[in-house]
Scaffold this motif. Structure first.
Motif, PDB file in Angstrom:
ATOM      1  N   VAL A 190      40.689  33.112  45.854  1.00 31.16           N
ATOM      2  CA  VAL A 190      40.379  34.530  46.075  1.00 31.16           C
ATOM      3  C   VAL A 190      40.260  34.912  47.546  1.00 31.16           C
ATOM      4  CG1 VAL A 190      39.293  34.857  43.833  1.00 31.16           C
ATOM      5  CG2 VAL A 190      37.890  34.112  45.759  1.00 31.16           C
ATOM      6  N   ARG A 198      37.531  31.277  42.593  1.00 35.92           N
ATOM      7  CA  ARG A 198      36.768  31.649  41.406  1.00 35.92           C
ATOM      8  C   ARG A 198      37.058  30.629  40.327  1.00 35.92           C
ATOM      9  NH1 ARG A 198      38.715  36.381  40.411  1.00 35.92           N
ATOM     10  NH2 ARG A 198      40.050  35.817  38.653  1.00 35.92           N
ATOM     11  N   TYR A 255      31.727  30.423  41.734  1.00 39.96           N
ATOM     12  CA  TYR A 255      32.549  30.500  42.940  1.00 39.96           C
ATOM     13  C   TYR A 255      32.363  29.230  43.751  1.00 39.96           C
ATOM     14  CZ  TYR A 255      34.033  35.272  42.223  1.00 39.96           C
ATOM     15  OH  TYR A 255      34.637  36.389  41.710  1.00 39.96           O
ATOM     16  N   ASP A 301      27.714  39.953  39.224  1.00 42.70           N
ATOM     17  CA  ASP A 301      28.486  40.921  38.448  1.00 42.70           C
ATOM     18  C   ASP A 301      28.951  42.046  39.370  1.00 42.70           C
ATOM     19  OD1 ASP A 301      29.687  42.374  36.472  1.00 42.70           O
ATOM     20  OD2 ASP A 301      27.826  43.234  35.687  1.00 42.70           O
ATOM     21  N   GLU A 343      32.357  43.231  42.501  1.00 46.24           N
ATOM     22  CA  GLU A 343      33.566  42.941  43.266  1.00 46.24           C
ATOM     23  C   GLU A 343      33.359  43.336  44.719  1.00 46.24           C
ATOM     24  OE1 GLU A 343      37.457  43.444  40.637  1.00 46.24           O
ATOM     25  OE2 GLU A 343      36.362  45.334  40.846  1.00 46.24           O
ATOM     26  N   VAL A 398      38.139  45.811  47.404  1.00 47.44           N
ATOM     27  CA  VAL A 398      39.202  45.814  46.406  1.00 47.44           C
ATOM     28  C   VAL A 398      39.799  47.214  46.360  1.00 47.44           C
ATOM     29  CG1 VAL A 398      38.145  43.964  45.061  1.00 47.44           C
ATOM     30  CG2 VAL A 398      37.628  46.351  44.493  1.00 47.44           C
ATOM     31  N   LEU A 413      29.040  43.385  47.550  1.00 47.18           N
ATOM     32  CA  LEU A 413      29.654  43.498  46.228  1.00 47.18           C
ATOM     33  C   LEU A 413      29.143  44.748  45.519  1.00 47.18           C
ATOM     34  CD1 LEU A 413      29.414  39.821  44.902  1.00 47.18           C
ATOM     35  CD2 LEU A 413      31.104  40.824  46.453  1.00 47.18           C
ATOM     36  N   THR A 461      29.149  46.946  41.690  1.00 44.61           N
ATOM     37  CA  THR A 461      29.383  46.888  40.253  1.00 44.61           C
ATOM     38  C   THR A 461      30.540  47.824  39.908  1.00 44.61           C
ATOM     39  OG1 THR A 461      27.852  48.703  39.786  1.00 44.61           O
ATOM     40  CG2 THR A 461      26.930  46.469  39.835  1.00 44.61           C
TER      41      THR A 461
END
Length: 267
Positions: free
Chosen positions: A32, A42, A51, A100, A102, A106, A199, A201
């Motif tokens: 990743v 991952r 991870y 939980d 990203e 992204v 990160l 959600t």
């Protein structure tokens, strides 16, 4: 340091070290992230995902130190749970439970920078407010970082500075770094506040912070300077002040310039 963006996604055939394969325990392995110092994989998917960060022998990364920092910070803020940390002659690895969420870079969040930048700013303020300076066992002071930059000046002479600092000689850079601005406020800094290390959600809330290998007590502008700078690499112009607004602080051009230069030449 290198100015990172989401272009560091490795190809599907990125080599997987044996310890990472063993830690996967049969789970599918997906590369990743990677740079010159480390690779991240991952292992599996869903609630059982993990991870793995791999640093080959000779890397500057201290994964044992990062694991210690994550265990300490996890008492106060949302960071990944450390499951394993070890090393062998080929390198070191760090296995953590998945959060939980990203990365804030992204495609979804690059298309909605207002949400991403707000969450980065708000969560960084929460991070600084939650972690107790008085009992933090880790330091990341400008004085220590400048001393290391001076010790390593020759070995890092090949590094190309960001265009913001183009044209400065090594001697000029070290002279500028020796003139450390007065501390605005001491906090426990994250140490690497590039946007990918926050990160979110799926519904746009804060999920956690990752990559805490440089965590330590320092002026909060050590984090803010890089967090705002990272918005230009990942979202384009116009997002630095919204991040500061979300954090709840006015711009500080002098400290921002100083800590960006220190980031470029130091640890």
């Amino acid at each position: 340091m290198t100015s990172l963006s989401f272009t560091n996604v490795p190809p599907p055939d990125h080599p997987v070290p044996d310890p990472v394969r063993a830690a996967a325990g049969g789970r599918p392995i997906v590369p990743v992230w990677y740079n010159e110092a480390a690779s991240t994989f991952r292992l599996g998917a869903g609630p059982d995902a993990r991870y793995a960060k791999w640093a080959p022998a000779g890397s500057d990364l201290d994964l044992a130190g990062e694991a210690a920092r994550m265990r300490w910070a996890g008492t106060y803020v949302a960071v990944p749970q450390v499951l394993e940390q070890a090393s062998n002659a080929e390198g070191a690895w760090l296995i953590t439970a998945a959060l939980d969420g990203e990365m804030a870079v992204v495609d979804r969040w690059k298309q909605d920078p207002a949400t991403a930048v707000r969450v980065i700013g708000e969560s960084l303020r929460t991070f600084h407010d939650a972690l107790p300076v008085a009992v933090c066992p880790f330091s990341a002071s400008a004085e220590e970082r400048v001393a290391e930059a001076e010790r390593n000046a020759d070995s890092r002479a090949h590094r190309t500075l960001h265009p913001d600092f183009a044209g400065r000689t090594r001697a000029e850079v070290l002279k500028r770094l020796a003139d450390i601005p007065p501390v605005d406020k001491l906090v426990v800094c994250h140490g690497d506040t590039c946007a990918p290390n926050t990160l979110l959600t799926p519904d746009g809330r804060f999920a956690g912070h990752v990559d805490l290998g440089a965590l330590g007590v320092a002026d909060r502008w050590s984090d803010l300077a890089i967090a705002t700078w990272s918005t230009t690499w990942n979202y384009g112009d116009g997002w630095q002040e919204p991040l500061l607004d979300a954090y709840g602080i006015a711009p500080d051009p002098e400290r921002t310039e100083y800590y960006r230069l220190l980031w470029e030449v130091g640890p």
